[in-house]
Design a protein around this motif. Structure first.
Motif, PDB file in Angstrom:
ATOM      1  N   SER A 129       0.793  -1.221   0.000  1.00 40.95           N
ATOM      2  CA  SER A 129       0.000   0.000   0.000  1.00 40.95           C
ATOM      3  C   SER A 129       0.834   1.284   0.000  1.00 40.95           C
ATOM      4  CB  SER A 129      -0.957   0.006   1.194  1.00 40.95           C
ATOM      5  OG  SER A 129      -0.265  -0.154   2.403  1.00 40.95           O
ATOM      6  N   GLY A 130       2.120   1.151  -0.257  1.00 39.96           N
ATOM      7  CA  GLY A 130       2.950   2.329  -0.513  1.00 39.96           C
ATOM      8  C   GLY A 130       3.212   3.181   0.699  1.00 39.96           C
ATOM      9  N   SER A 131       2.937   4.482   0.571  1.00 41.58           N
ATOM     10  CA  SER A 131       3.340   5.425   1.608  1.00 41.58           C
ATOM     11  C   SER A 131       2.639   5.194   2.926  1.00 41.58           C
ATOM     12  CB  SER A 131       3.060   6.853   1.136  1.00 41.58           C
ATOM     13  OG  SER A 131       1.695   7.022   0.824  1.00 41.58           O
ATOM     14  N   GLY A 132       1.521   4.473   2.914  1.00 47.75           N
ATOM     15  CA  GLY A 132       0.814   4.214   4.158  1.00 47.75           C
ATOM     16  C   GLY A 132       1.649   3.435   5.142  1.00 47.75           C
ATOM     17  N   THR A 133       2.567   2.582   4.661  1.00 50.74           N
ATOM     18  CA  THR A 133       3.388   1.810   5.574  1.00 50.74           C
ATOM     19  C   THR A 133       4.862   1.890   5.235  1.00 50.74           C
ATOM     20  OG1 THR A 133       3.002  -0.133   4.217  1.00 50.74           O
ATOM     21  CG2 THR A 133       1.553   0.170   6.102  1.00 50.74           C
ATOM     22  N   THR A 134       5.251   2.876   4.472  1.00 52.70           N
ATOM     23  CA  THR A 134       6.653   3.024   4.095  1.00 52.70           C
ATOM     24  C   THR A 134       7.273   4.184   4.858  1.00 52.70           C
ATOM     25  OG1 THR A 134       6.221   2.163   1.899  1.00 52.70           O
ATOM     26  CG2 THR A 134       8.250   3.411   2.199  1.00 52.70           C
ATOM     27  N   LEU A 135       8.386   3.931   5.511  1.00 46.75           N
ATOM     28  CA  LEU A 135       9.075   4.965   6.276  1.00 46.75           C
ATOM     29  C   LEU A 135      10.332   5.378   5.526  1.00 46.75           C
ATOM     30  CD1 LEU A 135       8.811   3.359   9.809  1.00 46.75           C
ATOM     31  CD2 LEU A 135       7.294   5.055   8.781  1.00 46.75           C
ATOM     32  N   LEU A 167      -0.112 -15.874   5.852  1.00 44.58           N
ATOM     33  CA  LEU A 167       0.018 -16.904   6.874  1.00 44.58           C
ATOM     34  C   LEU A 167       1.245 -16.646   7.735  1.00 44.58           C
ATOM     35  CD1 LEU A 167      -0.909 -19.627   8.048  1.00 44.58           C
ATOM     36  CD2 LEU A 167       0.521 -20.746   6.330  1.00 44.58           C
ATOM     37  N   VAL A 168       2.349 -16.311   7.100  1.00 44.30           N
ATOM     38  CA  VAL A 168       3.592 -16.031   7.808  1.00 44.30           C
ATOM     39  C   VAL A 168       3.457 -14.757   8.648  1.00 44.30           C
ATOM     40  CG1 VAL A 168       6.000 -15.309   7.479  1.00 44.30           C
ATOM     41  CG2 VAL A 168       5.071 -17.243   6.176  1.00 44.30           C
ATOM     42  N   SER A 169       2.885 -13.708   8.059  1.00 44.25           N
ATOM     43  CA  SER A 169       2.756 -12.436   8.774  1.00 44.25           C
ATOM     44  C   SER A 169       1.860 -12.584   9.992  1.00 44.25           C
ATOM     45  CB  SER A 169       2.193 -11.364   7.833  1.00 44.25           C
ATOM     46  OG  SER A 169       3.085 -11.130   6.772  1.00 44.25           O
ATOM     47  N   ARG A 170       0.757 -13.301   9.835  1.00 48.59           N
ATOM     48  CA  ARG A 170      -0.155 -13.505  10.955  1.00 48.59           C
ATOM     49  C   ARG A 170       0.526 -14.314  12.062  1.00 48.59           C
ATOM     50  NH1 ARG A 170      -2.335 -17.449  14.280  1.00 48.59           N
ATOM     51  NH2 ARG A 170      -4.163 -16.542  15.284  1.00 48.59           N
ATOM     52  N   ALA A 171       1.310 -15.343  11.672  1.00 48.30           N
ATOM     53  CA  ALA A 171       2.013 -16.162  12.653  1.00 48.30           C
ATOM     54  C   ALA A 171       3.048 -15.339  13.413  1.00 48.30           C
ATOM     55  CB  ALA A 171       2.680 -17.348  11.954  1.00 48.30           C
ATOM     56  N   ALA A 172       3.735 -14.435  12.722  1.00 52.75           N
ATOM     57  CA  ALA A 172       4.727 -13.589  13.384  1.00 52.75           C
ATOM     58  C   ALA A 172       4.065 -12.688  14.413  1.00 52.75           C
ATOM     59  CB  ALA A 172       5.481 -12.760  12.344  1.00 52.75           C
ATOM     60  N   VAL A 173       2.956 -12.072  14.029  1.00 55.44           N
ATOM     61  CA  VAL A 173       2.234 -11.204  14.967  1.00 55.44           C
ATOM     62  C   VAL A 173       1.745 -12.012  16.169  1.00 55.44           C
ATOM     63  CG1 VAL A 173       0.201  -9.750  15.282  1.00 55.44           C
ATOM     64  CG2 VAL A 173       1.548  -9.561  13.192  1.00 55.44           C
ATOM     65  N   ALA A 174       1.198 -13.195  15.912  1.00 51.00           N
ATOM     66  CA  ALA A 174       0.692 -14.031  17.001  1.00 51.00           C
ATOM     67  C   ALA A 174       1.796 -14.402  17.983  1.00 51.00           C
ATOM     68  CB  ALA A 174       0.039 -15.289  16.425  1.00 51.00           C
ATOM     69  N   ALA A 175       2.974 -14.730  17.450  1.00 51.67           N
ATOM     70  CA  ALA A 175       4.097 -15.098  18.308  1.00 51.67           C
ATOM     71  C   ALA A 175       4.541 -13.921  19.172  1.00 51.67           C
ATOM     72  CB  ALA A 175       5.261 -15.602  17.458  1.00 51.67           C
ATOM     73  N   LEU A 176       4.561 -12.740  18.590  1.00 52.63           N
ATOM     74  CA  LEU A 176       4.959 -11.551  19.341  1.00 52.63           C
ATOM     75  C   LEU A 176       3.934 -11.216  20.429  1.00 52.63           C
ATOM     76  CD1 LEU A 176       6.290  -9.538  16.313  1.00 52.63           C
ATOM     77  CD2 LEU A 176       7.637 -10.096  18.341  1.00 52.63           C
ATOM     78  N   LEU A 177       2.657 -11.262  20.093  1.00 53.88           N
ATOM     79  CA  LEU A 177       1.623 -10.980  21.089  1.00 53.88           C
ATOM     80  C   LEU A 177       1.678 -11.992  22.228  1.00 53.88           C
ATOM     81  CD1 LEU A 177      -1.427 -10.049  18.812  1.00 53.88           C
ATOM     82  CD2 LEU A 177       0.131  -8.492  20.007  1.00 53.88           C
ATOM     83  N   GLU A 178       1.907 -13.252  21.887  1.00 54.08           N
ATOM     84  CA  GLU A 178       2.007 -14.300  22.906  1.00 54.08           C
ATOM     85  C   GLU A 178       3.180 -14.032  23.851  1.00 54.08           C
ATOM     86  OE1 GLU A 178       1.150 -17.751  25.053  1.00 54.08           O
ATOM     87  OE2 GLU A 178      -0.044 -16.713  23.523  1.00 54.08           O
ATOM     88  N   ALA A 179       4.239 -13.404  23.315  1.00 53.41           N
ATOM     89  CA  ALA A 179       5.417 -13.080  24.127  1.00 53.41           C
ATOM     90  C   ALA A 179       5.270 -11.756  24.862  1.00 53.41           C
ATOM     91  CB  ALA A 179       6.658 -13.051  23.231  1.00 53.41           C
ATOM     92  N   GLY A 180       4.107 -11.101  24.740  1.00 52.98           N
ATOM     93  CA  GLY A 180       3.884  -9.837  25.418  1.00 52.98           C
ATOM     94  C   GLY A 180       4.513  -8.656  24.719  1.00 52.98           C
ATOM     95  N   ILE A 181       4.671  -8.757  23.403  1.00 53.28           N
ATOM     96  CA  ILE A 181       5.312  -7.695  22.613  1.00 53.28           C
ATOM     97  C   ILE A 181       4.306  -7.154  21.606  1.00 53.28           C
ATOM     98  CG2 ILE A 181       7.171  -7.173  20.981  1.00 53.28           C
ATOM     99  CD1 ILE A 181       8.610  -9.667  22.330  1.00 53.28           C
ATOM    100  N   GLY A 182       4.158  -5.843  21.530  1.00 52.35           N
ATOM    101  CA  GLY A 182       3.218  -5.221  20.618  1.00 52.35           C
ATOM    102  C   GLY A 182       3.806  -5.029  19.230  1.00 52.35           C
ATOM    103  N   VAL A 183       2.917  -4.914  18.241  1.00 52.14           N
ATOM    104  CA  VAL A 183       3.324  -4.657  16.856  1.00 52.14           C
ATOM    105  C   VAL A 183       2.718  -3.339  16.424  1.00 52.14           C
ATOM    106  CG1 VAL A 183       3.266  -5.473  14.470  1.00 52.14           C
ATOM    107  CG2 VAL A 183       3.451  -7.127  16.352  1.00 52.14           C
ATOM    108  N   GLY A 184       3.569  -2.362  16.126  1.00 59.05           N
ATOM    109  CA  GLY A 184       3.089  -1.037  15.762  1.00 59.05           C
ATOM    110  C   GLY A 184       3.043  -0.784  14.272  1.00 59.05           C
ATOM    111  N   VAL A 185       3.929  -1.428  13.524  1.00 61.05           N
ATOM    112  CA  VAL A 185       4.002  -1.246  12.073  1.00 61.05           C
ATOM    113  C   VAL A 185       4.340  -2.584  11.442  1.00 61.05           C
ATOM    114  CG1 VAL A 185       5.113  -0.040  10.149  1.00 61.05           C
ATOM    115  CG2 VAL A 185       4.836   1.132  12.338  1.00 61.05           C
ATOM    116  N   MET A 186       3.716  -2.867  10.304  1.00 55.57           N
ATOM    117  CA  MET A 186       4.082  -4.050   9.514  1.00 55.57           C
ATOM    118  C   MET A 186       4.298  -3.618   8.081  1.00 55.57           C
ATOM    119  SD  MET A 186       2.243  -7.727   9.121  1.00 55.57           S
ATOM    120  CE  MET A 186       3.397  -8.530  10.233  1.00 55.57           C
ATOM    121  N   ARG A 187       5.428  -4.033   7.489  1.00 50.12           N
ATOM    122  CA  ARG A 187       5.753  -3.636   6.124  1.00 50.12           C
ATOM    123  C   ARG A 187       6.154  -4.850   5.294  1.00 50.12           C
ATOM    124  NH1 ARG A 187      10.252   0.883   6.040  1.00 50.12           N
ATOM    125  NH2 ARG A 187      11.466  -0.836   6.914  1.00 50.12           N
ATOM    126  N   GLU A 188       5.831  -4.805   4.020  1.00 48.67           N
ATOM    127  CA  GLU A 188       6.380  -5.731   3.042  1.00 48.67           C
ATOM    128  C   GLU A 188       7.539  -5.003   2.357  1.00 48.67           C
ATOM    129  OE1 GLU A 188       6.730  -9.312   0.915  1.00 48.67           O
ATOM    130  OE2 GLU A 188       5.600  -8.799   2.712  1.00 48.67           O
TER     131      GLU A 188
END
Length: 399
Positions: free
Chosen positions: A40-46, A317-338
Motif C-alpha cells: 500500500s505504498g506510503s501508508g506503511t513506508t518509512l 500466513l507467515v505475517s499472521r504467525a509472526a504477529v501471534a508469536a509476538l503478542l504471545e510473548a507480550g510484545i506489541g506490533v506497531g508497524v508491519m511492512r512488506e
C-alpha cells in the motif's frame, strides 16, 4: 488461484480459528487483497531519514438498514498520501470485550454483547468506544450513513458488478418477500447495490450475509480503479477528515482495497448462554491488518514494547504467525511492512542492547533462529525492528 495459495488460505483459516469453539469461519479477503494491502505504498513506508510513522487516520462508519437496525459496519483507513486507502469490514455480530470489576468475583464478569446490540441500545458514541477497545484503534471520525447517503457516495460509480453466492431476499413487516438479486455475477445500479449491502432477513445469521458484503466492496474497488475525482468544495484540509462523508470521498479518490476480517461463531454456553449470533475476531489478524494500513491510528494497548515487522515473503500466513508469536510473548506490533530485501535464514532483531537481549530471550524459540544487531536509526514509538527470516517462514509453512 494456485494450489499452494489455496493451502495457505486454508491454513490461515485454521490458524485463526484455533482456540475458539467454532464450526464456521466467515470468509476472509483473497490473496490479491493481501498483496495490495502489503504493497500500500506510503501508508506503511518509512523514509530512511524519518523518525515518525506516516499519518494514516481511520474512520468508523455504521450503516443502518430497515427499522434503523445496524446492517453494515466498516473502518476506512486513509493512505498517507492523502487519497486512497483501505476499507476493513467488521461483523456487526462481533463480540465486545468483557471486563470484571476488581472488587467482584470472577463469576461477575460481564457477558460480551453484539456490536449491533450496542448500537441499538446505546447509539453511535457507545459503539465507537466499543470498537476502539476491540481493535485498539483510534478514530479521527465516526458517524452513521443512511441508505440515501450511501447511494449519494457511490453514485459516481454508475453501477457495480457483484458476484453473489446465493440469492438476496428481503422480508417486509407483513411477511412479503422480495428478491433483490440472484446468485451469480451481475451488474447492478447503485441503489440496488446499497440495498444488497443492507438486506437482512429475520433471524438470518451474519455468516450468510458477510460474503456478499465483501463481494459488493470488491465490485466497488474495481469501479474506483485509480480513484474518483473529488467533488468541488470538498474540504481537503485535516479538519475536513472529521466528517465521515468527506473522509470516504478522500479514500475513494485514490486506489482502494478491501479486507474482511475472519470471524468464528462463539458457541461456548458460558460466554454465549443465549445462543446469540455472536462472533470472535482473531487478535493477531486485527493487529496485522491495522499495523499495515493504519499504523498511526493504532493505540498500542498496554504492552510495554512495540516493534516494526519487515517481511520480504508477502505471505499472510507467515505475517499472521509472526504477529501471534509476538503478542504471545507480550510484545506489541506497531508497524508491519512488506519490503524488498535479501531473504536470510535468521530473523534479525535491530534495537538497543537491552531491548535486543530481552527480545532474543523471548523470541528464540518461536522464531527458530534469531540474530541481534544494533540499529542505525530510531522511529518514534517503535522499540525495535524485526526482519523475518527464512527459518521462521519454513517452520510456519510446515505447520
Amino acid at each position: 488461484m494456485t494450489t499452494f495459495r489455496t493451502r495457505q488460505l486454508r491454513a490461515l483459516r485454521i490458524a485463526i480459528a484455533s482456540g475458539v469453539a467454532a464450526a464456521l469461519i466467515l470468509p476472509i479477503g483473497v490473496v490479491l487483497a493481501w498483496n495490495q494491502l502489503l504493497d500500500s505504498g506510503s501508508g506503511t513506508t518509512l523514509a530512511a531519514d524519518s523518525i515518525t510513522i506516516p499519518d494514516t487516520p481511520a474512520a468508523l462508519i455504521a450503516v443502518p438498514g430497515s427499522g434503523g437496525q445496524l446492517s453494515h459496519l466498516f473502518v476506512a483507513a486513509l493512505d498517507a498520501s492523502g487519497v486512497g486507502g483501505t476499507v476493513v469490514l467488521l461483523p456487526i455480530g462481533a463480540a465486545t470485550e468483557t471486563s470484571t470489576d476488581p472488587a467482584d468475583s470472577p463469576q461477575a464478569a460481564s457477558l460480551p454483547r453484539r456490536l449491533a446490540d450496542v448500537y441499538a441500545t446505546d447509539g453511535m458514541a457507545a459503539l465507537t468506544d466499543e470498537v476502539q477497545g476491540l481493535l485498539e484503534v483510534s478514530f479521527t471520525a465516526n458517524g452513521v450513513l443512511g441508505r440515501a447517503e450511501m447511494i449519494d457516495l457511490l453514485e459516481p460509480l454508475g453501477g457495480v458488478d457483484v458476484l453473489l453466492d446465493r440469492d438476496v431476499v428481503t422480508v417486509a413487516v407483513d411477511g412479503t418477500t422480495t428478491k433483490l438479486a440472484d446468485a451469480g455475477e451481475s451488474s447492478y445500479t447503485i441503489d440496488r447495490v446499497v440495498d444488497i449491502l443492507l438486506a437482512r432477513r429475520p433471524n438470518e445469521k451474519e455468516s450468510e450475509r458477510f460474503a456478499r458484503h465483501r463481494e459488493v466492496w470488491n465490485g466497488v474497488v474495481k469501479r474506483v480503479g485509480p480513484g474518483l475525482d473529488l467533488p468541488p468544495g470538498v474540504d481537503i484540509t485535516p479538519a475536513g477528515l472529521a466528517d465521515v462523508t468527506t473522509f470516504l470521498r478522500r479514500v475513494m479518490a485514490g486506489s482502494l482495497q478491501v479486507w474482511q476480517f475472519a470471524a468464528a461463531p462463539i458457541l461456548d454456553k458460558k460466554t454465549n448462554p443465549n445462543r446469540a449470533d455472536l462472533y470472535s475476531l482473531d487478535r493477531a489478524e486485527v493487529v496485522m491488518v491495522f499495523a499495515s494500513v493504519a499504523p498511526s491510528a493504532m493505540s498500542g494497548g498496554s504492552l510495554p514494547i512495540s516493534v516494526m515487522i519487515d517481511s520480504s515473503f508477502n505471505d499472510p500466513l507467515v505475517s499472521r504467525a509472526a504477529v501471534a508469536a509476538l503478542l504471545e510473548a507480550g510484545i506489541g506490533v506497531g508497524v508491519m511492512r512488506e519490503v524488498s530485501a535479501e531473504e536470510l535464514p535468521a530473523t534479525v532483531i535491530e534495537s538497543d542492547a537491552e531491548v535486543s537481549e530481552l527480545l532474543v530471550d523471548r523470541l528464540a524459540a518461536p522464531f527458530v533462529t534469531v540474530d541481534a544487531q544494533g540499529r542505525s536509526s530510531r522511529i518514534a514509538g517503535i522499540d525495535a525492528t524485526i526482519t523475518l527470516g527464512a527459518d521462521f517462514v519454513a517452520s510456519v509453512r510446515a505447520g
